[in-house]
Write a protein that holds these residues in place. Structure first.
Motif, PDB file in Angstrom:
ATOM      1  N   PHE A  80       0.860  -1.184   0.000  1.00 24.75           N
ATOM      2  CA  PHE A  80       0.000   0.000   0.000  1.00 24.75           C
ATOM      3  C   PHE A  80       0.899   1.237   0.000  1.00 24.75           C
ATOM      4  CE2 PHE A  80      -1.968   3.469   2.351  1.00 24.75           C
ATOM      5  CZ  PHE A  80      -3.236   3.553   1.796  1.00 24.75           C
ATOM      6  N   PHE A  81       0.657   2.158  -0.926  1.00 19.96           N
ATOM      7  CA  PHE A  81       1.390   3.428  -0.946  1.00 19.96           C
ATOM      8  C   PHE A  81       0.383   4.557  -1.047  1.00 19.96           C
ATOM      9  CE2 PHE A  81       3.048   7.118  -3.150  1.00 19.96           C
ATOM     10  CZ  PHE A  81       4.167   7.411  -2.388  1.00 19.96           C
ATOM     11  N   SER A  82       0.541   5.542  -0.165  1.00 22.80           N
ATOM     12  CA  SER A  82      -0.245   6.761  -0.253  1.00 22.80           C
ATOM     13  C   SER A  82       0.711   7.936  -0.092  1.00 22.80           C
ATOM     14  CB  SER A  82      -1.323   6.780   0.831  1.00 22.80           C
ATOM     15  OG  SER A  82      -2.194   7.869   0.623  1.00 22.80           O
ATOM     16  N   GLY A  83       0.742   8.795  -1.093  1.00 24.94           N
ATOM     17  CA  GLY A  83       1.639   9.940  -1.107  1.00 24.94           C
ATOM     18  C   GLY A  83       1.668  10.549  -2.491  1.00 24.94           C
ATOM     19  N   HIS A  84       2.683  11.353  -2.736  1.00 25.67           N
ATOM     20  CA  HIS A  84       2.813  11.999  -4.041  1.00 25.67           C
ATOM     21  C   HIS A  84       3.329  11.030  -5.097  1.00 25.67           C
ATOM     22  CE1 HIS A  84       1.952  16.218  -3.361  1.00 25.67           C
ATOM     23  NE2 HIS A  84       2.780  16.292  -2.337  1.00 25.67           N
ATOM     24  N   GLY A  85       2.848  11.218  -6.292  1.00 27.74           N
ATOM     25  CA  GLY A  85       3.408  10.596  -7.478  1.00 27.74           C
ATOM     26  C   GLY A  85       3.877  11.721  -8.379  1.00 27.74           C
ATOM     27  N   ALA A  86       4.663  11.379  -9.381  1.00 32.98           N
ATOM     28  CA  ALA A  86       5.148  12.398 -10.312  1.00 32.98           C
ATOM     29  C   ALA A  86       5.443  11.740 -11.651  1.00 32.98           C
ATOM     30  CB  ALA A  86       6.402  13.074  -9.759  1.00 32.98           C
ATOM     31  N   VAL A  87       5.678  12.575 -12.640  1.00 28.48           N
ATOM     32  CA  VAL A  87       6.077  12.103 -13.958  1.00 28.48           C
ATOM     33  C   VAL A  87       7.455  12.668 -14.247  1.00 28.48           C
ATOM     34  CG1 VAL A  87       5.571  12.184 -16.429  1.00 28.48           C
ATOM     35  CG2 VAL A  87       3.707  11.953 -14.783  1.00 28.48           C
ATOM     36  N   VAL A  88       8.355  11.788 -14.674  1.00 29.00           N
ATOM     37  CA  VAL A  88       9.704  12.185 -15.057  1.00 29.00           C
ATOM     38  C   VAL A  88       9.794  12.059 -16.571  1.00 29.00           C
ATOM     39  CG1 VAL A  88      12.154  11.613 -14.888  1.00 29.00           C
ATOM     40  CG2 VAL A  88      10.686  11.411 -12.874  1.00 29.00           C
ATOM     41  N   SER A  89      10.162  13.152 -17.229  1.00 30.99           N
ATOM     42  CA  SER A  89      10.313  13.135 -18.679  1.00 30.99           C
ATOM     43  C   SER A  89      11.737  12.761 -19.040  1.00 30.99           C
ATOM     44  CB  SER A  89       9.970  14.498 -19.275  1.00 30.99           C
ATOM     45  OG  SER A  89       8.623  14.796 -19.048  1.00 30.99           O
ATOM     46  N   LYS A  90      11.818  11.769 -19.927  1.00 27.71           N
ATOM     47  CA  LYS A  90      13.109  11.353 -20.469  1.00 27.71           C
ATOM     48  C   LYS A  90      13.039  11.578 -21.974  1.00 27.71           C
ATOM     49  CE  LYS A  90      13.338   7.540 -17.165  1.00 27.71           C
ATOM     50  NZ  LYS A  90      13.450   6.103 -17.015  1.00 27.71           N
ATOM     51  N   GLN A 124       9.568  -9.799  -7.579  1.00 28.24           N
ATOM     52  CA  GLN A 124      10.340 -10.664  -6.687  1.00 28.24           C
ATOM     53  C   GLN A 124       9.463 -11.331  -5.626  1.00 28.24           C
ATOM     54  OE1 GLN A 124      13.643 -11.287  -7.460  1.00 28.24           O
ATOM     55  NE2 GLN A 124      12.940 -10.089  -9.213  1.00 28.24           N
ATOM     56  N   ILE A 125       8.246 -10.842  -5.472  1.00 26.08           N
ATOM     57  CA  ILE A 125       7.324 -11.408  -4.488  1.00 26.08           C
ATOM     58  C   ILE A 125       6.653 -12.629  -5.114  1.00 26.08           C
ATOM     59  CG2 ILE A 125       5.285 -10.982  -3.067  1.00 26.08           C
ATOM     60  CD1 ILE A 125       6.013  -7.970  -3.210  1.00 26.08           C
ATOM     61  N   LYS A 126       6.913 -13.783  -4.562  1.00 22.28           N
ATOM     62  CA  LYS A 126       6.421 -15.041  -5.141  1.00 22.28           C
ATOM     63  C   LYS A 126       5.154 -15.552  -4.465  1.00 22.28           C
ATOM     64  CE  LYS A 126       9.899 -14.930  -7.886  1.00 22.28           C
ATOM     65  NZ  LYS A 126       9.697 -14.233  -9.124  1.00 22.28           N
ATOM     66  N   ALA A 127       4.459 -14.680  -3.768  1.00 20.79           N
ATOM     67  CA  ALA A 127       3.214 -15.051  -3.100  1.00 20.79           C
ATOM     68  C   ALA A 127       2.134 -15.400  -4.130  1.00 20.79           C
ATOM     69  CB  ALA A 127       2.741 -13.905  -2.216  1.00 20.79           C
ATOM     70  N   LYS A 128       1.216 -16.254  -3.710  1.00 17.86           N
ATOM     71  CA  LYS A 128       0.111 -16.657  -4.579  1.00 17.86           C
ATOM     72  C   LYS A 128      -0.770 -15.462  -4.950  1.00 17.86           C
ATOM     73  CE  LYS A 128      -3.330 -20.319  -4.743  1.00 17.86           C
ATOM     74  NZ  LYS A 128      -3.880 -21.452  -3.968  1.00 17.86           N
ATOM     75  N   ARG A 129      -0.944 -14.569  -3.984  1.00 17.44           N
ATOM     76  CA  ARG A 129      -1.768 -13.384  -4.189  1.00 17.44           C
ATOM     77  C   ARG A 129      -0.952 -12.153  -3.816  1.00 17.44           C
ATOM     78  NH1 ARG A 129      -4.124 -17.531  -2.140  1.00 17.44           N
ATOM     79  NH2 ARG A 129      -3.311 -17.012  -0.097  1.00 17.44           N
ATOM     80  N   VAL A 130      -0.899 -11.188  -4.722  1.00 20.11           N
ATOM     81  CA  VAL A 130      -0.201  -9.925  -4.447  1.00 20.11           C
ATOM     82  C   VAL A 130      -1.199  -8.795  -4.711  1.00 20.11           C
ATOM     83  CG1 VAL A 130       1.727  -8.417  -5.045  1.00 20.11           C
ATOM     84  CG2 VAL A 130       2.031 -10.900  -5.114  1.00 20.11           C
ATOM     85  N   LEU A 131      -1.496  -8.055  -3.660  1.00 20.40           N
ATOM     86  CA  LEU A 131      -2.417  -6.927  -3.747  1.00 20.40           C
ATOM     87  C   LEU A 131      -1.608  -5.637  -3.707  1.00 20.40           C
ATOM     88  CD1 LEU A 131      -4.922  -8.163  -1.034  1.00 20.40           C
ATOM     89  CD2 LEU A 131      -5.160  -8.419  -3.508  1.00 20.40           C
ATOM     90  N   VAL A 132      -1.868  -4.728  -4.624  1.00 20.89           N
ATOM     91  CA  VAL A 132      -1.140  -3.469  -4.681  1.00 20.89           C
ATOM     92  C   VAL A 132      -2.163  -2.332  -4.713  1.00 20.89           C
ATOM     93  CG1 VAL A 132       0.520  -2.063  -5.961  1.00 20.89           C
ATOM     94  CG2 VAL A 132       0.757  -4.562  -5.929  1.00 20.89           C
ATOM     95  N   PHE A 133      -2.005  -1.409  -3.766  1.00 22.43           N
ATOM     96  CA  PHE A 133      -2.868  -0.226  -3.696  1.00 22.43           C
ATOM     97  C   PHE A 133      -1.971   0.995  -3.790  1.00 22.43           C
ATOM     98  CE2 PHE A 133      -4.841  -3.557  -1.203  1.00 22.43           C
ATOM     99  CZ  PHE A 133      -6.145  -3.573  -1.680  1.00 22.43           C
ATOM    100  N   ILE A 134      -2.214   1.841  -4.778  1.00 22.92           N
ATOM    101  CA  ILE A 134      -1.435   3.076  -4.928  1.00 22.92           C
ATOM    102  C   ILE A 134      -2.422   4.244  -4.955  1.00 22.92           C
ATOM    103  CG2 ILE A 134       0.139   4.413  -6.376  1.00 22.92           C
ATOM    104  CD1 ILE A 134       1.225   1.749  -7.418  1.00 22.92           C
ATOM    105  N   ASP A 135      -2.251   5.132  -3.984  1.00 22.38           N
ATOM    106  CA  ASP A 135      -3.061   6.339  -3.889  1.00 22.38           C
ATOM    107  C   ASP A 135      -2.114   7.517  -4.098  1.00 22.38           C
ATOM    108  OD1 ASP A 135      -4.847   8.339  -3.375  1.00 22.38           O
ATOM    109  OD2 ASP A 135      -5.000   7.927  -1.224  1.00 22.38           O
ATOM    110  N   ALA A 136      -1.875   7.842  -5.359  1.00 26.89           N
ATOM    111  CA  ALA A 136      -0.953   8.920  -5.721  1.00 26.89           C
ATOM    112  C   ALA A 136      -1.387   9.529  -7.036  1.00 26.89           C
ATOM    113  CB  ALA A 136       0.475   8.369  -5.855  1.00 26.89           C
ATOM    114  N   CYS A 137      -1.047  10.806  -7.221  1.00 30.40           N
ATOM    115  CA  CYS A 137      -1.340  11.465  -8.496  1.00 30.40           C
ATOM    116  C   CYS A 137      -0.497  10.850  -9.588  1.00 30.40           C
ATOM    117  CB  CYS A 137      -1.045  12.950  -8.394  1.00 30.40           C
ATOM    118  SG  CYS A 137      -2.165  13.808  -7.295  1.00 30.40           S
TER     119      CYS A 137
END
Length: 137
Positions: A80-90, A124-137
């Motif tokens: 779970f991640f909650s915070g800022h997100g951003a875009v990096v231009s390459k 790298q996480i070899k779990a049967k179930r992987v839940l990902v929550f991202i609360d970021a712009c």
């Protein structure tokens, strides 16, 4: 005992505009829900929460590696991640990044966590179930 989690919440940044305290409450509430015997029943030792100053780039990447090492093939892993997100231009491309407490605005590319780095850590996480929550712009 088969549930493992890494929860990250950043509201008070070193160089980036702060976010409301609700960000931290969200991470705490997810932790409480995961550990609640009435809901998920995760062992408290299996739920790692990194808030504000604890959520450095190095600590989050280390936490992801430790989660991958802990979670077995019959387990459930939650990130779970909650915070800022951003875009990096390459040149010729853009990349989304997760902004950590110690991200340097002058060097977003090397001081945040890119989508590729995050995906690599998740792979790298070899779990049967992987839940990902991202609360970021």
């Amino acid at each position: 005992p088969q549930g493992h989690a890494l929860l990250i919440g950043v509201a008070n940044y070193q160089q980036v505009t702060d976010l409301p305290a609700a960000i931290l409450n969200d991470a705490r509430d997810v932790a409480a829900t995961l550990m609640s015997p009435g809901y998920c029943g995760y062992e408290p030792a299996n739920v790692i929460t990194l808030l504000d100053g604890q959520a450095t780039r190095a600590a989050v990447l280390k936490g992801m590696a430790e989660l991958a090492a802990r979670a077995g093939p019959d387990d459930t892993a939650c990130v779970f991640f909650s915070g800022h997100g951003a875009v990096v231009s390459k040149p010729g491309a853009e990349d989304s990044v997760l902004v950590m407490v110690d991200t340097d605005l002058a060097d977003l590319e090397r001081t945040s966590i890119s989508s590729d780095e995050f995906a690599q850590a998740l792979s790298q996480i070899k779990a049967k179930r992987v839940l990902v929550f991202i609360d970021a712009c």
